[in-house]
Design a protein around this motif. Structure first.
Motif, PDB file in Angstrom:
ATOM      1  N   GLU A  17      -0.991   7.393 -11.618  1.00 60.69           N
ATOM      2  CA  GLU A  17      -0.815   8.295 -10.488  1.00 60.69           C
ATOM      3  C   GLU A  17      -2.020   8.212  -9.555  1.00 60.69           C
ATOM      4  N   PHE A  18      -1.709   8.387  -8.283  1.00 64.71           N
ATOM      5  CA  PHE A  18      -2.680   8.253  -7.207  1.00 64.71           C
ATOM      6  C   PHE A  18      -2.563   9.495  -6.329  1.00 64.71           C
ATOM      7  N   PHE A  19      -3.621  10.290  -6.238  1.00 64.63           N
ATOM      8  CA  PHE A  19      -3.623  11.492  -5.412  1.00 64.63           C
ATOM      9  C   PHE A  19      -4.666  11.315  -4.309  1.00 64.63           C
ATOM     10  N   MET A  20      -4.266  11.622  -3.069  1.00 69.43           N
ATOM     11  CA  MET A  20      -5.188  11.398  -1.958  1.00 69.43           C
ATOM     12  C   MET A  20      -4.994  12.437  -0.871  1.00 69.43           C
ATOM     13  N   GLU A  21      -6.115  12.902  -0.340  1.00 73.72           N
ATOM     14  CA  GLU A  21      -6.069  13.780   0.829  1.00 73.72           C
ATOM     15  C   GLU A  21      -5.942  12.888   2.066  1.00 73.72           C
ATOM     16  N   GLU A  22      -4.722  12.634   2.482  1.00 78.28           N
ATOM     17  CA  GLU A  22      -4.464  11.688   3.560  1.00 78.28           C
ATOM     18  C   GLU A  22      -3.243  12.151   4.361  1.00 78.28           C
ATOM     19  N   GLU A  23      -3.423  12.369   5.671  1.00 80.45           N
ATOM     20  CA  GLU A  23      -2.324  12.807   6.521  1.00 80.45           C
ATOM     21  C   GLU A  23      -1.490  11.643   7.036  1.00 80.45           C
ATOM     22  N   ASP A  24      -2.095  10.462   7.122  1.00 72.60           N
ATOM     23  CA  ASP A  24      -1.395   9.275   7.613  1.00 72.60           C
ATOM     24  C   ASP A  24      -0.633   8.643   6.444  1.00 72.60           C
ATOM     25  N   GLU A  25       0.675   8.839   6.409  1.00 73.35           N
ATOM     26  CA  GLU A  25       1.461   8.353   5.277  1.00 73.35           C
ATOM     27  C   GLU A  25       1.465   6.828   5.193  1.00 73.35           C
ATOM     28  N   THR A  26       1.435   6.162   6.342  1.00 72.47           N
ATOM     29  CA  THR A  26       1.393   4.692   6.334  1.00 72.47           C
ATOM     30  C   THR A  26       0.125   4.197   5.654  1.00 72.47           C
ATOM     31  N   GLN A  27      -0.993   4.824   5.978  1.00 71.74           N
ATOM     32  CA  GLN A  27      -2.261   4.471   5.337  1.00 71.74           C
ATOM     33  C   GLN A  27      -2.228   4.782   3.844  1.00 71.74           C
ATOM     34  N   ALA A  28      -1.621   5.911   3.481  1.00 72.96           N
ATOM     35  CA  ALA A  28      -1.536   6.287   2.067  1.00 72.96           C
ATOM     36  C   ALA A  28      -0.745   5.247   1.282  1.00 72.96           C
ATOM     37  N   TRP A  29       0.380   4.814   1.825  1.00 78.33           N
ATOM     38  CA  TRP A  29       1.170   3.778   1.145  1.00 78.33           C
ATOM     39  C   TRP A  29       0.393   2.475   1.022  1.00 78.33           C
ATOM     40  N   ARG A  30      -0.376   2.153   2.058  1.00 77.91           N
ATOM     41  CA  ARG A  30      -1.176   0.926   2.028  1.00 77.91           C
ATOM     42  C   ARG A  30      -2.229   1.008   0.923  1.00 77.91           C
ATOM     43  N   LEU A  31      -2.856   2.163   0.794  1.00 75.87           N
ATOM     44  CA  LEU A  31      -3.874   2.331  -0.249  1.00 75.87           C
ATOM     45  C   LEU A  31      -3.252   2.344  -1.645  1.00 75.87           C
ATOM     46  N   LEU A  32      -2.069   2.930  -1.761  1.00 82.05           N
ATOM     47  CA  LEU A  32      -1.375   2.911  -3.049  1.00 82.05           C
ATOM     48  C   LEU A  32      -1.082   1.472  -3.472  1.00 82.05           C
ATOM     49  N   GLN A  33      -0.634   0.649  -2.525  1.00 92.47           N
ATOM     50  CA  GLN A  33      -0.361  -0.752  -2.847  1.00 92.47           C
ATOM     51  C   GLN A  33      -1.636  -1.475  -3.263  1.00 92.47           C
ATOM     52  N   THR A  34      -2.740  -1.171  -2.598  1.00 89.79           N
ATOM     53  CA  THR A  34      -4.032  -1.766  -2.974  1.00 89.79           C
ATOM     54  C   THR A  34      -4.413  -1.368  -4.388  1.00 89.79           C
ATOM     55  N   ALA A  35      -4.212  -0.084  -4.712  1.00 86.58           N
ATOM     56  CA  ALA A  35      -4.526   0.399  -6.061  1.00 86.58           C
ATOM     57  C   ALA A  35      -3.678  -0.319  -7.100  1.00 86.58           C
ATOM     58  N   ALA A  36      -2.386  -0.419  -6.849  1.00 87.99           N
ATOM     59  CA  ALA A  36      -1.491  -1.079  -7.799  1.00 87.99           C
ATOM     60  C   ALA A  36      -1.843  -2.552  -7.955  1.00 87.99           C
ATOM     61  N   ASP A  37      -2.130  -3.220  -6.843  1.00 86.94           N
ATOM     62  CA  ASP A  37      -2.463  -4.648  -6.907  1.00 86.94           C
ATOM     63  C   ASP A  37      -3.715  -4.894  -7.743  1.00 86.94           C
ATOM     64  N   GLU A  38      -4.711  -4.040  -7.574  1.00 82.83           N
ATOM     65  CA  GLU A  38      -5.951  -4.215  -8.346  1.00 82.83           C
ATOM     66  C   GLU A  38      -5.723  -3.920  -9.821  1.00 82.83           C
ATOM     67  N   ALA A  39      -4.935  -2.881 -10.123  1.00 81.82           N
ATOM     68  CA  ALA A  39      -4.630  -2.570 -11.520  1.00 81.82           C
ATOM     69  C   ALA A  39      -3.847  -3.704 -12.164  1.00 81.82           C
ATOM     70  N   TRP A  40      -2.879  -4.252 -11.455  1.00 80.73           N
ATOM     71  CA  TRP A  40      -2.081  -5.353 -11.996  1.00 80.73           C
ATOM     72  C   TRP A  40      -2.920  -6.618 -12.159  1.00 80.73           C
ATOM     73  N   ARG A  41      -3.873  -6.823 -11.236  1.00 81.85           N
ATOM     74  CA  ARG A  41      -4.765  -7.983 -11.369  1.00 81.85           C
ATOM     75  C   ARG A  41      -5.565  -7.891 -12.662  1.00 81.85           C
ATOM     76  N   ILE A  42      -6.139  -6.726 -12.912  1.00 78.40           N
ATOM     77  CA  ILE A  42      -6.939  -6.532 -14.116  1.00 78.40           C
ATOM     78  C   ILE A  42      -6.066  -6.652 -15.356  1.00 78.40           C
ATOM     79  N   GLU A  43      -4.874  -6.069 -15.305  1.00 79.86           N
ATOM     80  CA  GLU A  43      -3.964  -6.157 -16.451  1.00 79.86           C
ATOM     81  C   GLU A  43      -3.644  -7.612 -16.775  1.00 79.86           C
ATOM     82  N   HIS A  44      -3.317  -8.388 -15.764  1.00 80.76           N
ATOM     83  CA  HIS A  44      -2.964  -9.788 -16.002  1.00 80.76           C
ATOM     84  C   HIS A  44      -4.162 -10.575 -16.532  1.00 80.76           C
TER      85      HIS A  44
END
Length: 287
Positions: A17-44
């Motif tokens: 889960e990713f919680f963020m104080e962010e009003e710009d939803e487009t930016q929030a989705w972009r950061l969520l994707q960055t978080a997931a990509d980094e987690a998946w990179r480490i997992e792999h």
């Protein structure tokens, strides 16, 4: 009304889960994707289940040295430090014990001969680690499962802080790190899982900054002959640690440190409380 944006993905066999104080939803989705990509990179990169990463290369290299990059070297250094600080009780070569132990809530335990047969394949003292070359004796394995998720939480938060000045909280299956909060009285509310009822909380904590990590047997255990066997194994005997707490949660500056201390506490069994008091950290323990 919540004053934060919430996103989810799955990595390392855990809900993230990713919680963020962010009003710009487009930016929030972009950061969520960055978080997931980094987690998946480490997992792999560090998963023992992949046959296309450096862990597989090390484990299947028949006693030959493997040259590793700086990130792998960092985790190997940390694993060696954990082994030394725990007097050999925290040992990333003990993953071979999963061949005979399956902590799936069932009742089957291995026989003593099967466990004893694996003990010669365990022991960090048998490896040769001299940066950047790591040599593992044939038949032995390393497994970063005991530190990988906590490391991923810290790395993902660090990556996100490079991209935004916003306040964030990451929760990867109960391993948590945050850089603070502006709303909500300046703190995030976190529930500590009840080991007897894993989908409910036994306590509610307020965290303003830093990390929490929990280790215990709420989901990984065996029941045999009326006795509960937790999943934390003593690498010197091959059997679950006796008299370990059901659950330990530790607060620390980083999730990696918190996870290390929580696991060390379990490895201390009856002496978990005295160990944690000696570390001068905040902790919550349930037996």
């Amino acid at each position: 009304m919540d004053d934060y944006w919430r996103g989810r993905f799955r990595a390392m066999a855990s809900p993230c889960e990713f919680f963020m104080e962010e009003e710009d939803e487009t930016q929030a989705w972009r950061l969520l994707q960055t978080a997931a990509d980094e987690a998946w990179r480490i997992e792999h990169k560090f998963s023992r289940y992949s046959d296309e990463n450096v862990i597989h290369q090390i484990n299947s290299n028949h006693g030959r040295a493997v040259k590793v990059d700086d990130e792998v070297a960092h985790l190997l250094d940390f694993a060696q430090q954990c082994w030394e600080l725990s007097d050999g009780m925290f040992d990333i070569t003990s993953g071979v014990l999963r061949r005979v132990w399956q902590f799936n809530g069932g009742s089957e335990i291995p026989d003593e001969a099967s466990v004893k047969a694996l003990l010669p394949l365990i022991g960090w003292q048998h490896v040769n680690w001299s940066r950047p070359y790591f040599t593992l004796p044939e038949g032995m394995e390393i497994d970063f499962g005991g530190i990988g998720k906590e490391y991923a939480v810290d790395r993902v938060l660090l990556r996100l802080k490079q991209l935004t000045g916003g306040k964030l909280l990451l929760n990867f299956g109960g391993d948590i790190n945050t850089n603070g909060r502006s709303g909500g009285d300046g703190a995030w509310s976190i529930g500590i899982e009840n080991p007897d009822h894993p989908d409910s909380a036994t306590a509610l904590l307020k965290i303003r900054q830093g990390a929490l990590a929990t280790s215990g047997d709420a989901r990984c255990y065996l029941l045999h002959g009326g006795k509960r066997y937790g999943h934390v194994l003593n690498p010197k005997t091959g059997w679950p640690v006796e008299h370990a707490p059901r659950s330990v949660t530790v607060a620390a500056p980083t999730c990696t440190e918190a996870g290390m201390l929580a696991t060390f506490a379990l490895l201390h069994g009856n002496n978990a409380e005295s160990f944690l008091r000696g570390q001068e950290v905040k902790y919550w323990l349930r037996r």
